[in-house]
Design a protein around this motif. Structure first.
Motif, PDB file in Angstrom:
ATOM      1  N   LEU A 204     -10.495  10.232   1.965  1.00  0.00           N
ATOM      2  CA  LEU A 204     -10.244   9.563   3.244  1.00  0.00           C
ATOM      3  C   LEU A 204     -10.550  10.454   4.440  1.00  0.00           C
ATOM      4  O   LEU A 204     -10.400  10.023   5.595  1.00  0.00           O
ATOM      5  CB  LEU A 204      -8.793   9.087   3.296  1.00  0.00           C
ATOM      6  CG  LEU A 204      -8.407   8.036   2.242  1.00  0.00           C
ATOM      7  CD1 LEU A 204      -6.908   7.765   2.303  1.00  0.00           C
ATOM      8  CD2 LEU A 204      -9.202   6.756   2.440  1.00  0.00           C
ATOM      9  N   LYS A 208      -3.839  10.041   5.114  1.00  0.00           N
ATOM     10  CA  LYS A 208      -3.529   8.698   5.615  1.00  0.00           C
ATOM     11  C   LYS A 208      -2.345   8.147   4.800  1.00  0.00           C
ATOM     12  O   LYS A 208      -2.148   8.503   3.639  1.00  0.00           O
ATOM     13  CB  LYS A 208      -4.732   7.769   5.453  1.00  0.00           C
ATOM     14  CG  LYS A 208      -5.989   8.218   6.196  1.00  0.00           C
ATOM     15  CD  LYS A 208      -5.862   8.017   7.686  1.00  0.00           C
ATOM     16  CE  LYS A 208      -7.104   8.517   8.425  1.00  0.00           C
ATOM     17  NZ  LYS A 208      -8.303   7.732   8.096  1.00  0.00           N
ATOM     18  N   VAL A 210      -0.801   5.535   2.609  1.00  0.00           N
ATOM     19  CA  VAL A 210      -1.382   4.555   1.689  1.00  0.00           C
ATOM     20  C   VAL A 210      -0.301   4.036   0.748  1.00  0.00           C
ATOM     21  O   VAL A 210       0.495   4.809   0.208  1.00  0.00           O
ATOM     22  CB  VAL A 210      -2.529   5.193   0.856  1.00  0.00           C
ATOM     23  CG1 VAL A 210      -3.044   4.209  -0.187  1.00  0.00           C
ATOM     24  CG2 VAL A 210      -3.654   5.663   1.759  1.00  0.00           C
ATOM     25  N   THR A 263      -6.219  -6.734  -5.251  1.00  0.00           N
ATOM     26  CA  THR A 263      -5.450  -5.947  -4.288  1.00  0.00           C
ATOM     27  C   THR A 263      -4.142  -5.548  -4.947  1.00  0.00           C
ATOM     28  O   THR A 263      -3.387  -6.403  -5.410  1.00  0.00           O
ATOM     29  CB  THR A 263      -5.176  -6.746  -3.014  1.00  0.00           C
ATOM     30  OG1 THR A 263      -6.420  -7.113  -2.406  1.00  0.00           O
ATOM     31  CG2 THR A 263      -4.370  -5.914  -2.019  1.00  0.00           C
ATOM     32  N   ASP A 307     -11.290   0.182  -1.255  1.00  0.00           N
ATOM     33  CA  ASP A 307     -10.674   0.386   0.055  1.00  0.00           C
ATOM     34  C   ASP A 307      -9.208   0.752  -0.148  1.00  0.00           C
ATOM     35  O   ASP A 307      -8.513   0.149  -0.969  1.00  0.00           O
ATOM     36  CB  ASP A 307     -10.761  -0.877   0.906  1.00  0.00           C
ATOM     37  CG  ASP A 307     -12.191  -1.259   1.231  1.00  0.00           C
ATOM     38  OD1 ASP A 307     -12.883  -0.450   1.862  1.00  0.00           O
ATOM     39  OD2 ASP A 307     -12.615  -2.370   0.835  1.00  0.00           O
ATOM     40  N   GLY A 309      -5.394   1.387   1.690  1.00  0.00           N
ATOM     41  CA  GLY A 309      -4.668   0.966   2.877  1.00  0.00           C
ATOM     42  C   GLY A 309      -3.232   0.595   2.605  1.00  0.00           C
ATOM     43  O   GLY A 309      -2.545   1.222   1.795  1.00  0.00           O
ATOM     44  N   ASP A 312       0.390  -5.551   5.562  1.00  0.00           N
ATOM     45  CA  ASP A 312       1.106  -5.801   6.809  1.00  0.00           C
ATOM     46  C   ASP A 312       2.307  -6.717   6.560  1.00  0.00           C
ATOM     47  O   ASP A 312       2.634  -7.055   5.405  1.00  0.00           O
ATOM     48  CB  ASP A 312       0.170  -6.380   7.865  1.00  0.00           C
ATOM     49  CG  ASP A 312      -0.391  -7.742   7.483  1.00  0.00           C
ATOM     50  OD1 ASP A 312       0.145  -8.380   6.545  1.00  0.00           O
ATOM     51  OD2 ASP A 312      -1.373  -8.164   8.118  1.00  0.00           O
ATOM     52  N   VAL A 318      -4.528  -4.160   4.836  1.00  0.00           N
ATOM     53  CA  VAL A 318      -5.089  -3.501   6.010  1.00  0.00           C
ATOM     54  C   VAL A 318      -5.733  -2.189   5.562  1.00  0.00           C
ATOM     55  O   VAL A 318      -5.061  -1.304   5.019  1.00  0.00           O
ATOM     56  CB  VAL A 318      -4.003  -3.208   7.074  1.00  0.00           C
ATOM     57  CG1 VAL A 318      -4.621  -2.489   8.271  1.00  0.00           C
ATOM     58  CG2 VAL A 318      -3.325  -4.493   7.500  1.00  0.00           C
ATOM     59  N   ASN A 319      -7.021  -2.073   5.780  1.00  0.00           N
ATOM     60  CA  ASN A 319      -7.788  -0.886   5.391  1.00  0.00           C
ATOM     61  C   ASN A 319      -7.464   0.257   6.351  1.00  0.00           C
ATOM     62  O   ASN A 319      -7.644   0.125   7.562  1.00  0.00           O
ATOM     63  CB  ASN A 319      -9.284  -1.217   5.421  1.00  0.00           C
ATOM     64  CG  ASN A 319     -10.143  -0.086   4.880  1.00  0.00           C
ATOM     65  OD1 ASN A 319      -9.685   1.040   4.710  1.00  0.00           O
ATOM     66  ND2 ASN A 319     -11.395  -0.392   4.613  1.00  0.00           N
ATOM     67  N   VAL A 320      -7.005   1.399   5.823  1.00  0.00           N
ATOM     68  CA  VAL A 320      -6.646   2.528   6.699  1.00  0.00           C
ATOM     69  C   VAL A 320      -7.871   3.141   7.355  1.00  0.00           C
ATOM     70  O   VAL A 320      -7.757   3.886   8.326  1.00  0.00           O
ATOM     71  CB  VAL A 320      -5.877   3.621   5.925  1.00  0.00           C
ATOM     72  CG1 VAL A 320      -4.544   3.100   5.441  1.00  0.00           C
ATOM     73  CG2 VAL A 320      -6.709   4.180   4.775  1.00  0.00           C
ATOM     74  N   GLN A 322     -10.514   1.252   8.483  1.00  0.00           N
ATOM     75  CA  GLN A 322     -11.322   0.192   9.084  1.00  0.00           C
ATOM     76  C   GLN A 322     -11.839   0.566  10.470  1.00  0.00           C
ATOM     77  O   GLN A 322     -12.849   0.035  10.927  1.00  0.00           O
ATOM     78  CB  GLN A 322     -10.520  -1.102   9.176  1.00  0.00           C
ATOM     79  CG  GLN A 322      -9.297  -1.047  10.088  1.00  0.00           C
ATOM     80  CD  GLN A 322      -8.529  -2.367  10.109  1.00  0.00           C
ATOM     81  OE1 GLN A 322      -8.965  -3.334   9.486  1.00  0.00           O
ATOM     82  NE2 GLN A 322      -7.405  -2.396  10.810  1.00  0.00           N
TER      83      GLN A 322
END
Length: 739
Positions: A204, A208, A210, A263, A307, A309, A312, A318-320, A322
């Motif tokens: 990354l 981040k 995650v 996901t 991806d 993330g 929400d 939500v992709n960290v 993006q």
């Protein structure tokens, strides 16, 4: 002062008086214009006008104490790497070949830059595709003796997908998805896929938060896998060794998993990490988009995208990354890459090609000696490698050794994966000729052991685990040699004092490989060598000459078997972080027009034409030492002694003192504590800052003076001393009474 020192050696100069006057004037000036400003220790600069004491060079001439034996025609060579289409034509022209060989190196090794750059290469364009109708799949070159091969083309790998695997890959127009190498599955290894897990690491670029991941699987997909995060420092730093550990996300273990886009919520609370790993151990064995006609399409693992993330408040992913742009985008490193490709993936712009084997073996660049050649392994097939060897043998070209693959450590390949491929390729090649000598793993130039993530036994040594795999499979005999590259210094931080560390760095890494388990009857070989992996100004100053002499001498003193300095061909003068320089033995422009010689060229002469004797046979190396040190304990003069087939004792002495000449007395110590000395005529040849100074003048950079070494005759006896000019290499060669 220095004139008197030279006279006391009873030198009879074999060149003209002007050459002698030039030498003495430069020595008297202390070679000041050759020194690097502010790089010499203060005490060395201050002592430039002091008369140094006479030192002693001790040679342990006891026949029972030989430290190594080597034949220069097998053990001292150079290398040829990737070139442009036009460059191949020019480098293999009679004039450039003659100039290239004039440096004195013997055998040559062929470097496979295409495999280095994560591409497939076609050693011939004549051959067959596994999917002939679509000119795609897995290519096998033809062994038919048609027209001679002059160029070798590189092909991008579409199934590299998002992966870079640590190197700068051959660019391609048809990147699709990442897929692992089918030759690492049970269908080809005969072992459980769990023993060769495949993986993708997501970097990354900064820590981040995650707690979720989105994976778009292609076919075949993983039905058993786990998602992990890294706790520690750089997870992909195999050169220094990853400092940390992989930890399984609380909900990161997946069994009987589906394909498609999934996901996954990995933990309730976000975890801060820079690296994530998807570790795959069981495949769906469903076929990829190329169909079921080839089993290689239906084994392993394939991923379209990954991806990282979080979720929400509405449960949406939500992709960290993006908002990340450009250099901040995540990068992806994978365990292996499927070598599938097509005719459309060729790189034929003429800027990146290899020399065809027919041209390579017939142009004269091999010096009429057997050559070390590569086969692609990480991104090829065993059938194609066997066909390449069969073709070369049908042509009658002599092969000394075969290197398997290219720098697996730099591509983050696990040792067990490389070993599993190695055994498949060895089986195929030895069916062509069981006498062929195979080896690897062609480590990139490191000064310490390559260390990877620990296995189930906690072992981290790449080499140690590779050797252990071969042993456990009863196949250690397939390893005829171990090869590695040597690039000891960081290009932008080289300083004069770096010279002092070279012998220790070289001997240390040789010892590391032995300590890792490489048997003592398996020779160690350097197949690519320079003082840094990136161009740097010192490559063309007198520094490079002294470094190369220490480089070669310490390699053989440390037990090395075969040494190749790089490269053999001219290279243009270019700018670098420490000044303008060239990689090569020659000062040349981009059209390979040679306008002068570099310090490396003359150092090669000192090694190949003065110290050793090519075309003569076995040389025996004996221990030698000096007692000349500076105030900080750095050894200023190093020595390397060989007894040659012509009966001469030959000493290569490297004076690494920038400011001072040093006078030495040479003794040969024999059993019974008897000391002998040179007797009769001694040939003394010197090359240093008195004969060579690099002028850093941009594109017009050149050397002035530009050699040659200075030759002299000295009458040797027990009282004779020899003066070694500052920043110089000196070879003493003669007979020793009683030996």
């Amino acid at each position: 002062m220095r004139d008197a020192q030279l006279r006391q050696s009873s030198i009879v100069i074999s060149r003209n008086e002007n050459a002698l006057r030039n030498l003495l004037s430069v020595v008297a000036a202390g070679c000041a214009f050759a020194l690097w400003v502010n790089s010499a220790p203060a005490q060395s600069r201050a002592s430039a006008t002091q008369v140094p004491l006479v030192g002693t060079v001790h040679v342990d001439a006891d026949p029972q104490h030989v430290v190594n034996s080597f034949d220069p025609d097998r053990a001292l060579g150079s290398s040829l790497d990737v070139l442009s289409h036009e460059g191949i034509d020019k480098v293999h022209s009679p004039h450039i070949v003659q100039e290239s060989l004039s440096a004195g190196w013997g055998p040559i090794t062929y470097r496979n830059n295409t495999e280095l750059r994560m591409g497939a290469w076609h050693w011939t364009e004549n051959g067959t595709w596994s999917d002939a109708a679509h000119h795609s799949g897995y290519f096998t070159g033809s062994t038919d003796l048609n027209g001679p091969t002059r160029y070798i083309l590189a092909y991008a790998l579409p199934h590299r997908g998002f992966s870079t695997s640590g190197d700068s890959p051959v660019p391609g127009p048809n990147l699709s998805y990442w897929k692992s190498n089918p030759y690492l599955t049970s269908r080809f290894t005969g072992e459980s896929d769990a023993l060769h897990p495949q993986w993708v690491v997501v970097d990354l670029r900064a820590p981040k938060a995650v707690n979720s991941i989105r994976i778009a699987w292609a076919s075949p997909y993983a039905v058993t896998y786990q998602v992990e995060y890294w706790e520690g420092k750089d997870a992909l730093d195999f050169d220094r060794g990853p400092d940390g550990q992989w930890k399984l996300f609380p909900s990161g273990l997946m069994k009987s998993a589906p394909g498609g886009t999934v996901t996954l919520k990995l933990s309730d609370e976000p975890i801060s990490t820079q690296f994530l790993r998807i570790l795959m151990t069981e495949s769906s064995n469903t076929c990829d988009l190329h169909g079921a006609s080839d089993i290689r399409n239906c084994v392993g693992y394939a991923i379209q995208s990954i991806d990282a993330g979080g979720l929400d408040a509405n449960g949406e992913f939500v992709n960290v990354a993006q908002d990340a742009m450009g250099e901040n985008q995540p990068t992806y490193c994978s365990s292996s890459i499927d070598p599938w490709h097509s005719a459309a993936d060729v790189r034929n712009d003429g800027k990146y090609q290899h020399t065809g084997f027919d041209l390579f073996f017939t142009s004269g660049i091999t010096n009429n000696l057997p050559a070390m050649i590569p086969v692609t392994m990480l991104y090829g097939t065993p059938d194609d490698a066997a066909a390449q060897i069969s073709y070369i043998q049908k042509r009658g070209y002599p092969i000394s050794y075969i290197e398997m693959g290219e720098e697996p450590g730099g591509k983050h390949a696990m040792p067990e994966a490389y070993a599993a491929l190695y055994l498949q390729w060895a089986t195929a090649i030895h069916k062509v000729d069981p006498k062929l000598k195979l080896g690897g793993p062609i480590f990139e130039g490191v000064n310490e052991d390559i260390r990877v993530w620990p296995d189930a036994q906690g072992r981290t040594s790449w080499m140690g685990r590779f050797i252990a795999y071969l042993k456990s499979h009863g196949r250690l005999a397939d390893l005829a040699f171990v090869s590695f590259e040597h690039y000891p210094f960081e290009p932008c931080s080289v300083k004069w004092e770096s010279l002092y560390s070279e012998p220790q760095l070289m001997k240390h890494i040789l010892k590391v490989w032995r300590d890792d388990g490489v048997p003592h009857d398996v020779p160690l070989m350097i197949t690519e060598d320079h003082l840094a992996a990136g161009l740097t100004g010192p490559m063309s100053t007198i520094f490079s000459a002294l470094w190369l002499a220490d480089n070669v001498g310490s390699f053989f003193e440390g037990g090395g078997a075969v040494f190749h300095h790089s490269p053999i061909q001219p290279e243009p003068v270019q700018n670098s972080c420490l000044g303008w320089a060239t990689w090569s033995n020659f000062v040349a422009d981009r059209d390979y027009n040679i306008t002068g010689y570099t310090a490396l060229y003359f150092a090669a002469h000192m090694i190949n034409l003065e110290w050793v004797q090519h075309r003569s046979g076995l040389h025996h190396m004996f221990p030698s030492s000096t007692n000349i040190k500076d105030d900080q304990g750095n050894l200023l003069v190093t020595s390397y002694a060989v007894h040659r087939p012509d009966g001469n004792w030959s000493l290569m002495l490297v004076n690494r003192d920038q400011a001072n000449a040093h006078t030495v007395h040479v003794t040969f110590d024999t059993p019974g504590k008897r000391q002998s000395s040179f007797s009769g005529p001694v040939n003394m040849t010197t090359f240093g800052c008195g004969q060579y100074v690099w002028m850093d003048e941009g594109q017009n950079s050149h050397a002035s003076p530009d050699g040659p070494p200075l030759a002299a005759n000295v009458m040797g006896d027990q009282q004779t001393t020899f003066t070694l000019p500052q920043a110089s290499i000196t070879v003493l060669r003669g007979k020793v009474s009683g030996l």
